[in-house]
Design an enzyme around this catalytic site. Structure first.
Site, mmCIF file in Angstrom:
data_model
loop_
_atom_site.group_PDB
_atom_site.id
_atom_site.type_symbol
_atom_site.label_atom_id
_atom_site.label_comp_id
_atom_site.label_asym_id
_atom_site.label_seq_id
_atom_site.Cartn_x
_atom_site.Cartn_y
_atom_site.Cartn_z
ATOM 1 N N TYR A 183 -3.502 -36.492 -33.414
ATOM 2 C CA TYR A 183 -3.972 -36.862 -34.910
ATOM 3 C C TYR A 183 -3.833 -35.809 -36.066
ATOM 4 O O TYR A 183 -3.054 -34.672 -35.750
ATOM 5 C CB TYR A 183 -5.333 -37.000 -34.845
ATOM 6 C CG TYR A 183 -5.702 -38.220 -34.150
ATOM 7 C CD1 TYR A 183 -4.717 -39.309 -33.621
ATOM 8 C CD2 TYR A 183 -7.050 -38.981 -34.310
ATOM 9 C CE1 TYR A 183 -5.076 -40.358 -33.068
ATOM 10 C CE2 TYR A 183 -7.298 -40.350 -33.861
ATOM 11 C CZ TYR A 183 -6.556 -40.957 -33.254
ATOM 12 O OH TYR A 183 -6.567 -42.255 -32.811
ATOM 13 N N ASP A 190 -1.596 -41.024 -42.155
ATOM 14 C CA ASP A 190 -1.855 -39.579 -42.913
ATOM 15 C C ASP A 190 -0.521 -38.844 -43.023
ATOM 16 O O ASP A 190 0.020 -38.501 -41.909
ATOM 17 C CB ASP A 190 -2.951 -38.859 -42.047
ATOM 18 C CG ASP A 190 -4.365 -39.697 -41.919
ATOM 19 O OD1 ASP A 190 -4.373 -40.776 -42.233
ATOM 20 O OD2 ASP A 190 -5.117 -39.124 -41.640
#
Length: 488
Positions: A100, A41
């Site tokens: 994350y 990502d």
């Protein structure tokens, strides 16, 4: 392990495999990719003090157990990127199993990032923490001593509660998080705060559990909530959507809802869900507005749980898309390569008035594995026409992109790309007598923008070295072609 030791570990891994990685002919020419290891990502896309900063999920020791950190690059022009030290490392109790995804904001002159700390116990039970980190020099980040600012999830949700995307509206901070309800339905949850530290739930922007939307997956990841013109856009990645004809054919999807956000309730009044890309690999986009007033987007050219790539043998995996500018056209998001992509153009070659009639046309000076190709087709009576890319001399390899004028569908076929054994993606485009393909080819990817961004097809491809021919064709009829080609 402390931060210094972690950075030394990353450096040693990069030095160990850098030469091996450099020998891989699938290494991209102008796309962002990891020096070694695994990238996924994009995170924290922001313009700060005249420079664009972009972060990304990074596991330098892949395929060994995850050490998910934030890689970091910056640029003045969105084209030439400078690699910077790892910004976040999973070294604290609240992010021990990964830093994350998240976002970046300018908090009254303070460059601040917000991310999800992932933690798992010995039994695999997950905990999630929303955390802050700041920098004074744009390079070295310090995690906030008050972390985490949100611990786990509110009542009614599972521990799949992550990926904060924060923005400023009037005198308050807001953020949207990807989430899963206890009924295993995906949703996007809106929070607000005065100071980035004390957060209060406002409501759900939308979700699979809302009565006016059919089931749209068991988890929503990587949400963006932003405004364009008179529309508020919720762009996100629902997991668990069943295929429906030409739609939703990838393992996980990416798309958007548009409407108007009620900041008092957090509810978005939305229309239909629309996929934002029609290719094989597009996920986890990050959206930001720059100082020129442009809405910019970058995506991951990969998908979760899909790691089938020959590049793994050379100790690296995945890349990001080129930067795209988003605009609204008749209520629909269109995507265009940023204007700065023209800086990469070299040695323009053009042909006009090419007649394609029941056959193929090839030009010896239009070929390669790194270029931009602009094709303007006009037609009246023809069954199909298009282009064959990365063709091998023996014609056993090719990537096929064409328009079926009878079915009124665009079709991308990579089943003969040299690696994938199957794969076709389609979408409907009305027959108007004209079509424009703007194709960005790189060593192991292709991004196609149709009709100035009306549709896009983004995909990884793996032809053999030397598969570089470009062939234009028309079947059962005639099409006229004007084309421009630039090496990159």
């Amino acid at each position: 392990m402390n931060n210094k030791e972690f950075l030394e570990l990353v450096k040693n891994v990069e030095v160990k495999y850098e030469k091996d990685v450099g020998k891989d002919h699938y290494r991209q020419n102008y796309h962002l990719m990891p020096l070694v290891g695994f990238m996924n990502d994009p995170n924290g896309f922001i313009e700060f003090n005249g420079e664009y900063h972009l972060f990304y999920q990074y596991n330098p020791v892949y395929p060994e157990p995850k050490k998910v950190c934030w890689g970091h690059v910056k640029s003045k022009d969105l084209i030439n990127w400078e690699k910077l030290p790892v910004a976040l490392a999973p070294l604290d109790w609240y992010d021990s199993h990964g830093c994350y995804s998240g976002s970046a904001v300018n908090d009254n002159g303070i460059f601040t990032i917000m991310y999800t700390g992932n933690v798992k116990d010995d039994d695999g039970n997950r905990e999630t923490y929303q955390c802050l980190a700041k920098t004074s020099d744009g390079i070295n980040f310090t995690k906030d001593e008050k972390n985490p600012v949100i611990s786990n999830q509110p009542k009614g949700y599972t521990r799949h509660f992550r990926d904060p995307k924060a923005w400023r509206h009037k005198d308050l901070w807001y953020m949207v998080l990807g989430a899963q309800t206890e009924k295993k339905q995906g949703t996007a949850v809106v929070y607000k705060s005065k100071d980035l530290y004390s957060w209060y739930k406002v409501g759900e922007a939308a979700g699979s559990n809302l009565p006016d939307l059919n089931f749209l997956g068991y988890m929503w990841e990587c949400p963006n909530l932003f405004n364009m013109g008179n529309k508020d856009i919720l762009l996100f990645c629902p997991q668990g959507v069943e295929a429906k004809g030409d739609l939703y054919n990838n393992i996980y999807q990416c798309g958007y809802l548009s409407g108007k956000l009620d900041y008092d309730t957090g509810k978005l009044s939305y229309g239909k869900f629309t996929e934002i890309d029609r290719g094989f690999e597009f996920y986890a986009p990050q959206v930001m507005e720059d100082s020129k007033g442009r809405t910019l987007m970058v995506g991951w050219m990969g998908l979760p749980d899909e790691e089938n790539s020959p590049s793994i043998e050379r100790h690296w995996l995945h890349c990001l898309t080129i930067i795209r500018e988003l605009q609204l056209r008749n209520g629909k998001i269109i995507q265009k390569p940023v204007e700065e992509m023209k800086l990469l153009r070299k040695e323009e070659i053009s042909y006009n008035g090419i007649v394609l009639e029941n056959g193929e046309v090839q030009f010896q000076n239009i070929k390669g594995d790194s270029y931009e190709l602009l094709c303007d087709f006009s037609y009246e009576k023809v069954q199909s026409f298009g282009v064959k890319l990365r063709c091998s001399a023996d014609r056993k390899e090719e990537i096929l992109f064409y328009y079926d004028a009878l079915e009124e569908k665009l079709i991308l076929d990579r089943s003969k790309d040299g690696f994938h054994k199957s794969g076709v993606r389609k979408c409907s485009v009305e027959n108007s007598g004209k079509l424009r393909f703007n194709i960005f080819m790189d060593k192991s990817s292709v991004e196609i923008f149709v009709n100035d961004g009306e549709e896009t097809f983004t995909s990884r491809i793996y032809p053999r070295q030397g598969s570089e021919d470009v062939i234009f064709f028309a079947d059962n009829g005639t099409a006229e072609l004007n084309l421009k080609y630039w090496k990159i």
